[in-house]
Design a protein around this motif. Structure first.
Motif, PDB file in Angstrom:
ATOM      1  N   ASN A  58       0.952  -1.489   0.001  1.00 45.82           N
ATOM      2  CA  ASN A  58       0.023   0.491   0.267  1.00 45.82           C
ATOM      3  C   ASN A  58       0.919   0.899   0.238  1.00 45.82           C
ATOM      4  N   HIS A  59       1.345   1.645  -1.489  1.00 44.75           N
ATOM      5  CA  HIS A  59       2.124   2.760  -1.459  1.00 44.75           C
ATOM      6  C   HIS A  59       1.604   4.169  -0.538  1.00 44.75           C
ATOM      7  N   GLN A  60       0.458   4.324  -0.855  1.00 45.57           N
ATOM      8  CA  GLN A  60       0.175   5.550   0.478  1.00 45.57           C
ATOM      9  C   GLN A  60       0.253   5.627   1.359  1.00 45.57           C
ATOM     10  N   GLU A  61      -0.292   4.040   2.238  1.00 45.13           N
ATOM     11  CA  GLU A  61       0.547   3.762   3.446  1.00 45.13           C
ATOM     12  C   GLU A  61       1.162   3.348   3.554  1.00 45.13           C
ATOM     13  N   PHE A  62       2.488   3.444   2.721  1.00 51.79           N
ATOM     14  CA  PHE A  62       3.933   3.579   3.055  1.00 51.79           C
ATOM     15  C   PHE A  62       4.456   4.804   2.858  1.00 51.79           C
ATOM     16  N   ILE A  63       3.651   5.437   2.776  1.00 50.26           N
ATOM     17  CA  ILE A  63       4.240   7.161   2.192  1.00 50.26           C
ATOM     18  C   ILE A  63       4.009   7.469   3.725  1.00 50.26           C
ATOM     19  N   SER A  64       3.076   6.716   4.413  1.00 41.09           N
ATOM     20  CA  SER A  64       2.325   8.062   5.398  1.00 41.09           C
ATOM     21  C   SER A  64       3.239   6.533   6.011  1.00 41.09           C
ATOM     22  N   SER A  65       3.480   5.963   6.232  1.00 40.55           N
ATOM     23  CA  SER A  65       4.670   4.861   7.269  1.00 40.55           C
ATOM     24  C   SER A  65       6.081   5.369   7.331  1.00 40.55           C
ATOM     25  N   VAL A  66       6.576   5.869   5.764  1.00 38.82           N
ATOM     26  CA  VAL A  66       7.804   6.244   6.180  1.00 38.82           C
ATOM     27  C   VAL A  66       7.883   7.654   6.594  1.00 38.82           C
ATOM     28  N   ASN A  67       7.099   8.446   6.302  1.00 38.41           N
ATOM     29  CA  ASN A  67       6.955   9.333   6.542  1.00 38.41           C
ATOM     30  C   ASN A  67       7.097   9.849   8.315  1.00 38.41           C
ATOM     31  N   GLN A  68       5.977   8.046   9.123  1.00 39.81           N
ATOM     32  CA  GLN A  68       6.502   7.990  10.689  1.00 39.81           C
ATOM     33  C   GLN A  68       7.470   7.775  11.167  1.00 39.81           C
ATOM     34  N   LEU A  69       7.820   6.567   9.755  1.00 37.05           N
ATOM     35  CA  LEU A  69       9.191   6.061  10.269  1.00 37.05           C
ATOM     36  C   LEU A  69      10.038   6.675  10.408  1.00 37.05           C
ATOM     37  N   GLN A  70      10.311   7.933   9.578  1.00 36.66           N
ATOM     38  CA  GLN A  70      10.946   8.249   9.385  1.00 36.66           C
ATOM     39  C   GLN A  70      11.182   9.576  10.183  1.00 36.66           C
ATOM     40  N   SER A  71      10.540   9.784  11.397  1.00 36.36           N
ATOM     41  CA  SER A  71      10.268  10.790  11.838  1.00 36.36           C
ATOM     42  C   SER A  71      10.254   9.653  13.709  1.00 36.36           C
ATOM     43  N   VAL A  72       9.744   8.742  13.251  1.00 38.73           N
ATOM     44  CA  VAL A  72      10.385   7.328  14.319  1.00 38.73           C
ATOM     45  C   VAL A  72      11.719   7.535  14.468  1.00 38.73           C
ATOM     46  N   ARG A  73      12.243   7.355  12.985  1.00 43.02           N
ATOM     47  CA  ARG A  73      14.262   7.331  12.854  1.00 43.02           C
ATOM     48  C   ARG A  73      14.835   8.377  13.606  1.00 43.02           C
ATOM     49  N   GLU A  74      13.995   9.625  13.277  1.00 42.54           N
ATOM     50  CA  GLU A  74      14.874  10.379  13.590  1.00 42.54           C
ATOM     51  C   GLU A  74      14.598  11.213  15.613  1.00 42.54           C
ATOM     52  N   GLY A  75      12.789   9.828  15.856  1.00 42.71           N
ATOM     53  CA  GLY A  75      13.601   9.842  17.366  1.00 42.71           C
ATOM     54  C   GLY A  75      14.148   8.797  17.770  1.00 42.71           C
ATOM     55  N   THR A  76      14.107   7.932  16.812  1.00 45.97           N
ATOM     56  CA  THR A  76      15.445   6.710  17.216  1.00 45.97           C
ATOM     57  C   THR A  76      16.713   7.200  18.116  1.00 45.97           C
ATOM     58  N   VAL A  77      16.993   7.956  16.422  1.00 47.29           N
ATOM     59  CA  VAL A  77      18.275   8.652  16.723  1.00 47.29           C
ATOM     60  C   VAL A  77      18.718   9.743  17.748  1.00 47.29           C
ATOM     61  N   GLY A  78      17.728  10.016  17.909  1.00 49.75           N
ATOM     62  CA  GLY A  78      17.622  11.024  19.386  1.00 49.75           C
ATOM     63  C   GLY A  78      17.572  10.425  20.446  1.00 49.75           C
ATOM     64  N   LEU A  79      16.944   9.631  20.339  1.00 53.27           N
ATOM     65  CA  LEU A  79      16.694   8.662  21.766  1.00 53.27           C
ATOM     66  C   LEU A  79      18.064   7.837  22.063  1.00 53.27           C
ATOM     67  N   THR A  80      18.510   7.240  20.437  1.00 55.35           N
ATOM     68  CA  THR A  80      19.849   6.693  21.127  1.00 55.35           C
ATOM     69  C   THR A  80      20.890   7.554  21.296  1.00 55.35           C
ATOM     70  N   SER A  81      21.034   8.653  20.923  1.00 57.28           N
ATOM     71  CA  SER A  81      22.093  10.099  21.527  1.00 57.28           C
ATOM     72  C   SER A  81      21.214  10.370  22.697  1.00 57.28           C
ATOM     73  N   GLU A  82      20.548  10.031  23.303  1.00 56.55           N
ATOM     74  CA  GLU A  82      19.988  10.441  24.566  1.00 56.55           C
ATOM     75  C   GLU A  82      20.545   8.988  26.029  1.00 56.55           C
ATOM     76  N   ILE A  83      20.381   7.614  24.672  1.00 54.93           N
ATOM     77  CA  ILE A  83      20.362   6.868  25.691  1.00 54.93           C
ATOM     78  C   ILE A  83      21.817   6.294  26.253  1.00 54.93           C
ATOM     79  N   MET A  84      22.649   6.674  24.863  1.00 49.86           N
ATOM     80  CA  MET A  84      24.099   6.679  24.947  1.00 49.86           C
ATOM     81  C   MET A  84      24.527   7.886  26.096  1.00 49.86           C
ATOM     82  N   GLU A  85      23.921   9.360  26.012  1.00 52.23           N
ATOM     83  CA  GLU A  85      24.299   9.768  27.326  1.00 52.23           C
ATOM     84  C   GLU A  85      23.882   9.708  29.015  1.00 52.23           C
ATOM     85  N   LEU A  86      22.625   8.775  28.569  1.00 53.05           N
ATOM     86  CA  LEU A  86      22.266   8.723  29.814  1.00 53.05           C
ATOM     87  C   LEU A  86      23.101   7.098  29.963  1.00 53.05           C
ATOM     88  N   SER A  87      23.736   6.683  28.768  1.00 51.37           N
ATOM     89  CA  SER A  87      24.300   5.536  30.084  1.00 51.37           C
ATOM     90  C   SER A  87      25.453   5.886  30.163  1.00 51.37           C
TER      91      SER A  87
END
Length: 744
Positions: A58-87
């Motif tokens: 489902n492309h549309q849904e995919f695009i929408s999901s990619v956007n979400q994933l991108q958003s998640v990834r960005e959150g994950t990268v930020g989270l990973t950074s935060e985790i590293m700092e927290l660690s």
């Protein structure tokens, strides 16, 4: 990996964080942060592939999901950074925490050591405080509390610090401290014993005073209730009657004996397990004190018997403390030890008194000594001490007392007998009369009972010696029985001694002294002696009755017979015989002056001079010399005198030198005899005395009949019996022969 998947699959953000934080902590702790990141990257790639697959569908849904994933990834990268700092932060914090924990552990160990050391110091200080407290209590003479504190220290507190050296040191000092306590309490006990020894005499004095008060109360009871008063001191009835006057000899206003030092010493030695040793030491100390109590000699001659009182008061106080000690303690003082001390003190006192007794030569002084000893006996009897040996001492004292008393009264009796005037006692007034009658055993004759009716001055039949001796007898009796006042159990001895002493005094000092004076040629003195003897005989009979009434109820029953009664009776006979001898001697002298001319041829108108003198002598003797004699004795003397006169007159015509008797001389002889008969017939006692002259009268009648030439009637039995029955046949025949011969 599985944990990372579970985190990704969490249903909510909160669940996600809840699972992520522990995972990070574990990764940090186990140094697995990098694997965790790889796992998360792997999960992320898987998720991307899945998303791509879904997106392809489902492309549309995919695009929408990619956007979400991108958003998640960005959150994950930020989270990973935060985790590293927290660690890194956690790692840094963990290291600091580990260091702090290590420091804390080390701090806790030090603190525990400090706490343990502090507690040990506190325990040791408490032990030292208790140890010092023992000595403080000891210095305050609180010995039992000190011993209790020492016991608590040894059995409780030292065990708490047993691992410390101080405990061993104090433990080693405990026996020495116990000895110190024992020595301190013994020192206080010795001080107490010394004070007790010093107080013993005063304690005994108070006990004596209490006994004296009991005596007085018992005498008062005797005055109000004869039954209650008849019981002896210390009898059950007396003790019950005196209960209201209860008196504590050991605790009163005058003296207080505190047994606390002894009790404390007992408790301490009991706790120390040294009772046997303490008991032996105490007994030895008391024996030593007993020896110090007794002097080497004693003076019994001081006026108030002070030395004897002090000695017996000291013994009494000592013995009372012993008896009280037995009552206040249990199994401490053996009865045998106390009895031994008592017997020893009694024997020593008896020896001291007996050895000094020979110096006492005064019965009044001896009575005072007896009074002190009797008070001592009654006091100790109330404390249930045996007093038999002391009763034996009283018996010895009584022997001495009765001997001194007898000696004194013996001298008095001798002086009374020696200084008597042997004359009837003159009385000047009724007071004198009453006094003499009251002290003498004398019953006034009828009509003389009331002294106010008598005429003064008058005389009593006895001489002055009689009432004086009676007074002495009463005094002797009273003073003998005075010894039994208050306490004397040998009453039968008193009764016997009194009887024997009275017998000796009356027999030896009165009766025999009077008999010795019978050698006097003065009939009046003999008559007075006889009168006195008669009254003494009666006095002895009255005295026998008095002794029966006065003797103790424990004495043997029955009458009392004084040997002096018989002695006076025999002495009376000797006095009568001596009086007869004097009277008859005078009669013989008078008859010896008769000058009959048996061959006379004339008769005189008058009575012969000798006959007049004879009747005058008889009249004077009876009216003056024999006046004071009892009527019976007077009649007996008259009777004997007339009998002697009759015999003397009968002997005159029967004289062998006279062969012939003229009728004229017979007439003169008859006239003289008739004068004598007329004199006797004029006496009040004629009915008793006339028969004494019957033979003389019948003989003179026979001589007169013979002078008339009728002498043969004497031989006529039908007529001579009533008329000449008293005439001796041979003498009558001889006289008839003489008169008849002369008549022829």
């Amino acid at each position: 990996m599985e944990a990372a998947v579970q985190i990704i699959l969490s249903s909510s953000e909160s669940d996600y964080l809840d699972q992520l934080i522990p995972l990070l902590k574990n990764a940090e702790t186990q140094t697995q942060v990098t694997p965790l990141i790889h796992a998360l990257n792997h999960v992320s790639a898987d998720r991307e592939a899945e998303i791509e697959r879904i997106c392809n569908t489902n492309h549309q849904e995919f695009i929408s999901s990619v956007n979400q994933l991108q958003s998640v990834r960005e959150g994950t990268v930020g989270l990973t950074s935060e985790i590293m700092e927290l660690s890194k932060s956690i790692e840094s914090s963990t290291e600091k925490l580990a260091e702090q924990k290590k420091a804390l552990v080390e701090s806790r160990g030090v603190r525990q050591n400090i706490d343990e050391t502090t507690q040990a110091l506190k325990d040791c200080l408490e032990v030292l405080r208790l140890a010092n407290q023992v000595y403080d209590l000891l210095s305050k003479k609180n010995h039992y509390a000190a011993l209790r504190a020492l016991d608590e220290l040894q059995n409780v507190h030292l065990r708490e610090v047993a691992r410390y050296k101080i405990a061993e040191t104090i433990e080693r000092s405990v026996p020495a401290t116990q000895r110190l306590i024992a020595e301190a309490v013994m020192s206080d006990l010795n001080t107490w014993l010394y004070r007790i020894r010093e107080t013993s005499q005063f304690l005994g004095e108070v006990a004596f005073y209490h006994t004296e008060m009991r005596r007085n109360r018992q005498k008062t009871r005797l005055e109000t209730d004869e039954y209650l008063g008849s019981f002896q001191l210390n009898s059950a009835v007396e003790l019950v009657a005196d209960e209201a006057e209860e008196f504590d000899v050991l605790n009163n206003e005058e003296v207080q004996v505190d047994f606390s030092p002894l009790f404390e010493c007992l408790h301490i030695h009991d706790n120390l397990g040294q009772m046997d040793k303490f008991r032996a030491e105490y007994a030895a100390t008391r024996r030593t004190q007993k020896d110090l109590l007794l002097p080497q000699t004693i003076n019994l001659l001081d006026e108030e018997a002070n030395e004897l009182s002090s000695l017996l008061e000291g013994i009494a106080g000592f013995a009372i403390v012993e008896k009280a000690t037995m009552a206040k303690t249990e199994n401490f003082r053996a009865q045998a030890d106390v009895d031994e001390l008592w017997d020893s003190m009694c024997q020593s006192a008896i020896t001291l008194i007996s050895s000094s007794l020979h110096k006492v030569a005064n019965d009044e002084k001896l009575l005072k000594i007896k009074g002190v000893i009797a008070l001592f006996i009654q006091t100790m009897d109330s404390w249930s001490y045996p007093v038999n040996s002391l009763d034996g001492l009283l018996l010895t004292l009584f022997d001495k007392y009765s001997s001194l008393l007898k000696r004194r009264f013996s001298d008095d009796f001798q002086e009374i007998v020696a200084t008597d005037d042997y004359m009837p006692m003159p009385i000047n007034n009724s007071e004198e009369y009453t006094k003499v009658v009251n002290v003498s055993w004398y019953t006034p004759p009828d009509g003389h009972e009331d002294p106010e009716t008598l005429t003064y001055p008058c005389v009593l039949p006895f001489s002055q010696m009689y009432p004086l001796v009676c007074i002495d007898i009463r005094n002797f009796l009273n003073q003998i029985y005075l010894f039994s006042d208050d306490h004397f159990r040998h009453t039968t001895v008193i009764d016997k001694t009194l009887k024997d002493s009275l017998d000796d005094l009356l027999t030896d000092k009165v009766c025999r002294s009077l008999v010795d004076r019978l050698s006097s040629q003065y009939a009046g003195q003999i008559v007075q002696i006889l009168t006195n003897l008669d009254h003494f005989e009666q006095a002895c009979k009255d005295l026998e009755s008095l002794l029966v009434e006065a003797r103790s109820s424990s004495s043997a029953a029955g009458p009392i017979s004084l040997g002096a009664t018989a002695e006076f009776r025999e002495a009376k006979k000797k006095a009568e015989k001596r009086l007869f001898t004097l009277v008859n001697s005078k009669i013989d002298d008078l008859i010896g002056t008769a000058e009959y001319n048996w061959q006379a041829t004339a008769t005189s108108e008058d009575v012969e001079d000798y006959m007049q003198e004879l009747t005058q002598y008889l009249a004077n003797t009876m009216s003056s010399v024999l006046l004071g004699l009892p009527e019976q004795i007077k009649q007996q003397i008259y009777f004997e005198a007339l009998t002697h006169i009759s015999a003397g007159l009968l002997a005159l015509p029967l004289d062998s030198s006279q062969q012939l008797i003229s009728p004229q001389s017979v007439s003169q002889y008859q006239k003289d005899v008739e004068h004598l008969v007329a004199f006797v017939d004029s006496l009040p006692e004629k009915d008793i005395l006339s028969p004494t002259l019957e033979e003389l009268r019948q003989t003179t009648d026979l001589m007169g009949l013979a002078a008339e030439g009728k002498g043969e009637e004497f031989f006529d039995s039908s007529t001579s019996g009533p008329r000449f029955g008293k005439v001796d046949k041979l003498k009558g025949a001889e006289l008839l022969e003489k008169v008849q011969t002369r008549t022829r």
